[in-house]
Motif scaffolding. Structure first.
Motif, PDB file in Angstrom:
ATOM      1  N   VAL A  35       0.858  -1.179   0.000  1.00  0.00           N
ATOM      2  CA  VAL A  35       0.000   0.000   0.000  1.00  0.00           C
ATOM      3  C   VAL A  35       0.899   1.235   0.000  1.00  0.00           C
ATOM      4  N   ASN A  37       2.767   4.818   0.803  1.00  0.00           N
ATOM      5  CA  ASN A  37       3.148   5.584   1.984  1.00  0.00           C
ATOM      6  C   ASN A  37       2.597   6.984   1.833  1.00  0.00           C
ATOM      7  N   SER A  57      -9.595  -5.547   3.333  1.00  0.00           N
ATOM      8  CA  SER A  57      -9.359  -4.853   4.604  1.00  0.00           C
ATOM      9  C   SER A  57      -8.096  -4.010   4.582  1.00  0.00           C
ATOM     10  N   SER A  58      -7.267  -4.136   3.532  1.00  0.00           N
ATOM     11  CA  SER A  58      -6.050  -3.333   3.508  1.00  0.00           C
ATOM     12  C   SER A  58      -6.370  -1.837   3.450  1.00  0.00           C
ATOM     13  N   PRO A  60      -9.306  -0.069   4.613  1.00  0.00           N
ATOM     14  CA  PRO A  60      -9.686   0.494   5.918  1.00  0.00           C
ATOM     15  C   PRO A  60      -8.544   0.440   6.930  1.00  0.00           C
ATOM     16  N   ALA A  61      -7.695  -0.599   6.864  1.00  0.00           N
ATOM     17  CA  ALA A  61      -6.558  -0.673   7.788  1.00  0.00           C
ATOM     18  C   ALA A  61      -5.615   0.490   7.548  1.00  0.00           C
ATOM     19  N   TRP A  62      -5.404   0.810   6.276  1.00  0.00           N
ATOM     20  CA  TRP A  62      -4.514   1.915   5.912  1.00  0.00           C
ATOM     21  C   TRP A  62      -5.112   3.243   6.381  1.00  0.00           C
ATOM     22  N   PHE A  64      -7.254   3.634   8.809  1.00  0.00           N
ATOM     23  CA  PHE A  64      -7.241   3.630  10.272  1.00  0.00           C
ATOM     24  C   PHE A  64      -5.878   4.056  10.791  1.00  0.00           C
ATOM     25  N   GLN A  65      -4.827   3.493  10.189  1.00  0.00           N
ATOM     26  CA  GLN A  65      -3.473   3.771  10.665  1.00  0.00           C
ATOM     27  C   GLN A  65      -3.092   5.231  10.397  1.00  0.00           C
ATOM     28  N   TYR A  86     -14.546   1.609   8.008  1.00  0.00           N
ATOM     29  CA  TYR A  86     -13.688   2.526   8.737  1.00  0.00           C
ATOM     30  C   TYR A  86     -14.268   2.809  10.120  1.00  0.00           C
ATOM     31  N   ALA A  89     -13.878   0.183  13.236  1.00  0.00           N
ATOM     32  CA  ALA A  89     -12.687   0.088  14.090  1.00  0.00           C
ATOM     33  C   ALA A  89     -12.802   1.084  15.228  1.00  0.00           C
ATOM     34  N   GLU A  90     -12.596   0.627  16.411  1.00  0.00           N
ATOM     35  CA  GLU A  90     -12.710   1.494  17.583  1.00  0.00           C
ATOM     36  C   GLU A  90     -11.339   2.098  17.854  1.00  0.00           C
ATOM     37  N   LYS A  91     -11.297   3.424  17.887  1.00  0.00           N
ATOM     38  CA  LYS A  91      -9.989   4.054  17.900  1.00  0.00           C
ATOM     39  C   LYS A  91      -9.205   3.834  19.176  1.00  0.00           C
TER      40      LYS A  91
END
Ligand SMILES: Nc1ncnc2c1ncn2[C@@H]1O[C@H](COP(=O)(O)OP(=O)(O)O)[C@@H](O)[C@H]1O
Ligand SMILES: [Mg+2]
Lengths: 364, 251
Positions: A35, A37, A57-58, A60-62, A64-65, A86, A89-91
């Protein structure tokens, strides 16, 4: 929406005139490929899809991060499926109440308390063992006698071959080394005294003690350690049974009973091993035996016996103790076995040194 | 895939050492549906689940997972299929010497050829999905049973599987966490189109999430019923299953 199914994932950040950072997301996103940068500034972000293809999920994971610490984020233009992924995910919150990680001073304090409490736990375990042994000797202990019988076999009888082999070789080596020296002064006959005395006073007990650490302590530590993992020791405690009394006492009793016997065997075959070397050239069997029997006094025999008794207790206790305090994980059980052997051997050698001083003081 | 059924069970008979625990299991589940397996304790739910997930062999009958007859497939094909499915074990089965995050990262490290940073990002997201964002660096022995269960769910979802098997995911969760889990299951299905097979004892949760329900009858040792869970609420249609449903509802 038309898109190229082969286009790579990409993201582009640009700052708009009102200070918002607009991040344009495009391409296909897969957990199996890299993914992009993203480097950006600003705490107001607006996410915009542009030719966004397939995603798993890559993406939403990206998101989220990269954006979890952004103060204000606008995801309303993203596809609804992505929005809900999105938002899912609980922050920060965990479902149970969170605990904050310890700071430096707190960690130092924890380390101090832990190293103190490991001493405390060792003392506590010794105390519990003593109480358990006492209660058992007066017939009031709650002890697993099946374990006792099993350990008589596995820690005692089953160890006989290895104990005999190592005892034999020890005697053999001592005779060999001794002869080289004694030949120079023409006193080869004293090799019998050397081997007999060393085996009875020292080597028989020491070798057997060390074998017990390698075989028995490690086995006890992993047995009791895995009982921690499966909460078996907790189950005993819940029944009002002391796990130390129930599990450690029968093991310690069995080992302290069997190891001195093993030590006798080791001594005997050690003297025999010495005989084979001595009689190969320098002495007759009769000479060797007469000298050897003359050398073994009741006193030296008693010294060896007391030592092997103590070493047996140390080996068994070290195993039970390390198993008792083992961490509840596969790694913890492994560490318990290793540290049991190390602790056992170390304590045995220390005890041997103390014995040497004491017996010397009282001319024993 | 020609057939849109992702999981098919034909005359399946499961058990141990040639002793049947459950037999005559027949159903087929379409992709994107949620299936609940219910029945009394010890009736063979976990056993059936392991066979459906391709972990154990059935005694007889056949099971088709993701279009492949797992037990007859070549080793490689079988492994590929297992990789496309996720499994939560009844006892969580987390690797005890790895932290929760490392547990989720483990399958990714093995099977995804991407950077450590990206793996970490994926793992943190999956753990955030189950509300463990702040417990990631704890060891399994340091968290509650419910948290371990959820970490197990995150690990089952690690590789974006097409089908997830969850053995009693809500056991050990408080009612609020349990409700959140239901929501998560529904959202995961909605967003990823994931098929979900779960064992549960909680009737409200089953009614909320499941499209279909397999009722295992321990008296006969066979599948008692296969229907949408709402059908079980009407008495008469499946007497034993609806008795089971209403009994739990009262208690
Ligand atoms: N490894 C095993 N070997 C033999 N029998 C087993 C094994 N595991 C479970 N069983 C038996 O299979 C039956 C079903 O067990 P299980 O599938 O775990 O039930 P459930 O998950 O519905 O509570 C039980 O009667 C149990 O005794
Ligand atoms: Mg089960």
């Amino acid at each position: 929406m038309s898109h190229d199914p082969n286009s790579r994932s990409s993201a582009l950040a640009e700052i708009l005139s009102d200070g918002t950072t607009r991040v344009t997301i495009s391409g296909n996103w897969s957990i199996e490929s890299a993914v992009p940068n993203l480097i950006f500034k600003g705490d107001k972000v607006c996410l915009v899809p542009d030719n966004l293809g397939d995603f798993d999920s890559s993406l939403p994971a990206w998101l989220f991060q990269n954006f979890k610490n952004v103060r204000q984020i606008d995801i309303s233009r993203l596809p609804p499926r992505l929005q809900s992924l999105y938002n899912l995910a609980e922050k920060s919150t965990i479902w149970e109440s969170p605990t904050s990680p310890p700071g430096f001073i707190e960690r130092f304090g924890v380390w101090g308390i832990e190293s103190f409490s490991s001493w405390q736990r060792a003392m506590d375990h010794i105390g519990q063992t003593a109480v358990g042994l006492f209660r058992t000797l007066i017939g009031r202990g709650r002890v697993n006698w099946n374990d006792f019988a099993l350990q008589l076999q596995t820690s005692g009888v089953d160890a006989l071959p290895i104990v005999m082999l190592l005892g034999f070789l020890t005697g053999l080596i001592m005779a060999y080394v001794g002869l080289i020296q004694l030949r120079q002064v023409g006193a080869t006959v004293y090799v019998a005294n050397l081997v007999a005395l060393a085996m009875t006073r020292e080597m028989g007990a020491l070798m057997t003690g060390i074998i017990a650490c390698g075989r028995t302590s490690t086995s006890f530590a992993s047995q009791l350690g895995s009982m921690n993992v499966s909460q078996e020791s907790d189950a005993l405690r819940a029944l009002g049974i002391s796990p130390v009394e129930y599990l450690a006492v029968p093991r310690i009793l069995a080992v302290t009973l069997m190891v001195p016997l093993l030590s006798l065997f080791a001594t005997f075959v050690g003297v025999f091993g010495g005989m084979i070397v001595a009689c190969a050239g320098d002495l007759s069997i009769e000479q060797y035996l007469t000298q050897a029997i003359r050398a073994i006094t009741f006193k030296s025999f008693l010294v060896g016996f007391i030592k092997s008794f103590a070493f047996a207790f140390i080996a068994a206790w070290a195993g039970c103790y390390r198993g008792y305090v083992a961490q509840r994980s596969a790694l913890g059980v492994g560490n318990a076995a290793t540290s049991a052997a190390v602790l056992g051997i170390t304590l045995i050698v220390i005890a041997d040194a103390i014995f040497a001083v004491i017996f010397n003081l009282y001319n024993f | 895939m020609m057939n849109s059924s992702i999981l098919i069970s034909r005359n399946l008979c499961v058990g141990y050492n040639d002793k049947a625990v459950m037999s005559d299991i027949n159903f087929s589940l379409e992709a994107g549906k949620i299936l609940a397996i219910v029945g009394p304790s010890g009736c063979g739910k976990s056993t059936l689940m392991r066979v459906l997930g391709g972990l154990d062999e059935p005694l007889s009958g056949e099971c088709e997972l993701l279009g492949i007859k797992v037990t007859e497939a070549q080793v490689r094909q079988r492994e590929m299929t297992l990789r496309r499915s996720g499994f939560l074990f009844q006892g969580s089965a987390l690797f005890s010497s790895l932290t929760l995050r490392e547990n989720v990262e483990m399958p990714m490290r093995e099977f995804l050829g991407v950077s450590n940073l990206q793996i970490r990002q994926l793992a943190e997201y999956k753990l955030a999905l189950v509300g463990l964002a702040e417990a990631m660096d704890k060891l399994p022995s340091e968290v509650s049973g419910g948290m371990a269960k959820r970490a197990g769910i995150a690990r089952a979802m690690a590789l974006d599987p097409e089908i997830i098997f969850l053995d009693e995911p809500s056991a050990g969760l408080d009612p609020i966490s349990s409700a959140r889990l239901d929501e998560l299951i529904l959202k995961v299905r909605e967003s990823f189109g994931t098929t979900i097979v779960l064992v549960s004892h909680e009737v409200p949760s089953i009614l909320r999430t499941a499209d279909f329900c397999v009722y295992l009858d321990s008296d006969t040792g066979t599948m008692g019923a296969y229907a949408p869970p709402k059908d079980f609420l009407q008495p008469g249609s499946h007497p034993k299953a609806s008795a089971f449903f209403s009994q739990i509802k009262i208690s």
